[in-house]
Design a protein around this motif. Structure first.
Motif, mmCIF file in Angstrom:
data_model
loop_
_atom_site.group_PDB
_atom_site.id
_atom_site.type_symbol
_atom_site.label_atom_id
_atom_site.label_comp_id
_atom_site.label_asym_id
_atom_site.label_seq_id
_atom_site.Cartn_x
_atom_site.Cartn_y
_atom_site.Cartn_z
ATOM 1 N N GLY A 1 0.807 -1.213 0.000
ATOM 2 C CA GLY A 1 0.000 0.000 0.000
ATOM 3 C C GLY A 1 0.836 1.257 0.000
ATOM 4 N N SER A 2 1.882 1.308 0.844
ATOM 5 C CA SER A 2 2.683 2.533 0.927
ATOM 6 C C SER A 2 3.497 2.767 -0.343
ATOM 7 C CB SER A 2 3.593 2.512 2.153
ATOM 8 O OG SER A 2 4.488 1.429 2.093
ATOM 9 N N VAL A 3 4.002 1.702 -0.941
ATOM 10 C CA VAL A 3 4.750 1.840 -2.195
ATOM 11 C C VAL A 3 3.802 2.278 -3.302
ATOM 12 C CG1 VAL A 3 6.026 0.591 -3.974
ATOM 13 C CG2 VAL A 3 6.551 0.195 -1.563
ATOM 14 N N ARG A 4 2.653 1.651 -3.369
ATOM 15 C CA ARG A 4 1.675 1.991 -4.408
ATOM 16 C C ARG A 4 1.170 3.417 -4.229
ATOM 17 N NH1 ARG A 4 0.295 2.064 -9.309
ATOM 18 N NH2 ARG A 4 -1.899 1.845 -9.760
ATOM 19 N N SER A 5 0.892 3.829 -2.991
ATOM 20 C CA SER A 5 0.405 5.193 -2.780
ATOM 21 C C SER A 5 1.471 6.212 -3.164
ATOM 22 C CB SER A 5 -0.069 5.403 -1.338
ATOM 23 O OG SER A 5 0.991 5.313 -0.417
ATOM 24 N N ALA A 6 2.734 5.908 -2.908
ATOM 25 C CA ALA A 6 3.819 6.813 -3.293
ATOM 26 C C ALA A 6 3.917 6.913 -4.824
ATOM 27 C CB ALA A 6 5.141 6.343 -2.710
ATOM 28 N N GLU A 7 3.780 5.778 -5.505
ATOM 29 C CA GLU A 7 3.814 5.781 -6.977
ATOM 30 C C GLU A 7 2.668 6.624 -7.536
ATOM 31 O OE1 GLU A 7 3.485 1.633 -7.813
ATOM 32 O OE2 GLU A 7 5.622 1.263 -7.557
ATOM 33 N N LEU A 8 1.475 6.426 -6.985
ATOM 34 C CA LEU A 8 0.313 7.168 -7.449
ATOM 35 C C LEU A 8 0.442 8.652 -7.147
ATOM 36 C CD1 LEU A 8 -2.319 4.522 -6.436
ATOM 37 C CD2 LEU A 8 -1.881 5.306 -8.780
ATOM 38 N N ASN A 9 0.970 8.976 -5.982
ATOM 39 C CA ASN A 9 1.198 10.371 -5.619
ATOM 40 C C ASN A 9 2.129 11.037 -6.631
ATOM 41 O OD1 ASN A 9 1.135 12.767 -4.163
ATOM 42 N ND2 ASN A 9 2.723 12.098 -2.750
ATOM 43 N N GLU A 10 3.154 10.333 -7.028
ATOM 44 C CA GLU A 10 4.093 10.857 -8.020
ATOM 45 C C GLU A 10 3.398 11.076 -9.363
ATOM 46 O OE1 GLU A 10 7.415 12.668 -8.887
ATOM 47 O OE2 GLU A 10 7.052 11.783 -6.929
ATOM 48 N N GLN A 11 2.529 10.153 -9.752
ATOM 49 C CA GLN A 11 1.789 10.297 -11.005
ATOM 50 C C GLN A 11 0.830 11.491 -10.942
ATOM 51 O OE1 GLN A 11 -0.076 6.629 -12.261
ATOM 52 N NE2 GLN A 11 1.728 5.448 -11.674
ATOM 53 N N ILE A 12 0.216 11.696 -9.788
ATOM 54 C CA ILE A 12 -0.685 12.841 -9.614
ATOM 55 C C ILE A 12 0.098 14.144 -9.736
ATOM 56 C CG2 ILE A 12 -2.134 14.071 -7.939
ATOM 57 C CD1 ILE A 12 -2.942 11.203 -6.895
ATOM 58 N N ARG A 13 1.229 14.213 -9.079
ATOM 59 C CA ARG A 13 2.065 15.419 -9.164
ATOM 60 C C ARG A 13 2.516 15.686 -10.591
ATOM 61 N NH1 ARG A 13 4.499 17.268 -4.238
ATOM 62 N NH2 ARG A 13 3.753 16.037 -2.475
ATOM 63 N N ALA A 14 2.911 14.627 -11.297
ATOM 64 C CA ALA A 14 3.367 14.777 -12.680
ATOM 65 C C ALA A 14 2.229 15.264 -13.577
ATOM 66 C CB ALA A 14 3.929 13.451 -13.201
ATOM 67 N N TRP B 1 -0.311 17.154 -12.688
ATOM 68 C CA TRP B 1 -0.500 18.584 -12.423
ATOM 69 C C TRP B 1 0.608 19.421 -13.060
ATOM 70 C CZ3 TRP B 1 -4.626 21.127 -11.161
ATOM 71 C CH2 TRP B 1 -5.653 20.497 -10.486
ATOM 72 N N MET B 2 1.834 18.919 -13.015
ATOM 73 C CA MET B 2 2.949 19.660 -13.621
ATOM 74 C C MET B 2 2.766 19.757 -15.136
ATOM 75 S SD MET B 2 4.968 20.757 -11.294
ATOM 76 C CE MET B 2 6.444 21.130 -12.196
ATOM 77 N N ARG B 3 2.419 18.647 -15.772
ATOM 78 C CA ARG B 3 2.194 18.661 -17.226
ATOM 79 C C ARG B 3 1.054 19.593 -17.601
ATOM 80 N NH1 ARG B 3 2.438 13.151 -16.524
ATOM 81 N NH2 ARG B 3 0.204 12.960 -16.891
ATOM 82 N N ALA B 4 0.043 19.648 -16.746
ATOM 83 C CA ALA B 4 -1.145 20.449 -17.040
ATOM 84 C C ALA B 4 -0.959 21.918 -16.690
ATOM 85 C CB ALA B 4 -2.343 19.892 -16.267
ATOM 86 N N GLY B 5 0.127 22.245 -16.032
ATOM 87 C CA GLY B 5 0.360 23.633 -15.655
ATOM 88 C C GLY B 5 -0.644 24.152 -14.638
ATOM 89 N N GLY B 6 -1.198 23.251 -13.833
ATOM 90 C CA GLY B 6 -2.117 23.658 -12.781
ATOM 91 C C GLY B 6 -3.572 23.749 -13.204
ATOM 92 N N ARG B 7 -3.853 23.483 -14.483
ATOM 93 C CA ARG B 7 -5.238 23.503 -14.982
ATOM 94 C C ARG B 7 -5.497 22.226 -15.751
ATOM 95 N NH1 ARG B 7 -8.256 28.386 -16.277
ATOM 96 N NH2 ARG B 7 -7.748 29.769 -14.582
ATOM 97 N N LEU B 8 -6.487 21.476 -15.284
ATOM 98 C CA LEU B 8 -6.806 20.204 -15.920
ATOM 99 C C LEU B 8 -7.951 20.362 -16.910
ATOM 100 C CD1 LEU B 8 -6.771 17.894 -12.757
ATOM 101 C CD2 LEU B 8 -4.888 18.327 -14.357
#
Length: 57
Positions: free
Chosen positions: A8-21, A23-30
């Motif tokens: 769970g902790s490894v998977r949540s960290a991976e997903l958190n990284e994907q979420i951050r990426a 937002w970064m790609r989207a420039g803060g607007r989805l």
């Protein structure tokens, strides 16, 4: 480690990284498609966090 076998902790960290990426790609607007991806990722992240809590209990 494939997502299916990640703890769970490894998977949540991976997903958190994907979420951050996302937002970064989207420039803060989805756009609509990105919003759907965000919702999918957040739902999966929440499940992984719950799994991590269940593993530690």
């Amino acid at each position: 480690m494939p997502p299916e076998t990640a703890t769970g902790s490894v998977r949540s960290a991976e997903l958190n990284e994907q979420i951050r990426a996302l937002w970064m790609r989207a420039g803060g607007r989805l756009d609509e498609q990105q919003r759907a991806e965000y919702e999918r990722l957040v739902t999966a992240w929440a499940a992984a966090v719950r799994a991590d809590v269940a593993e530690t209990v």
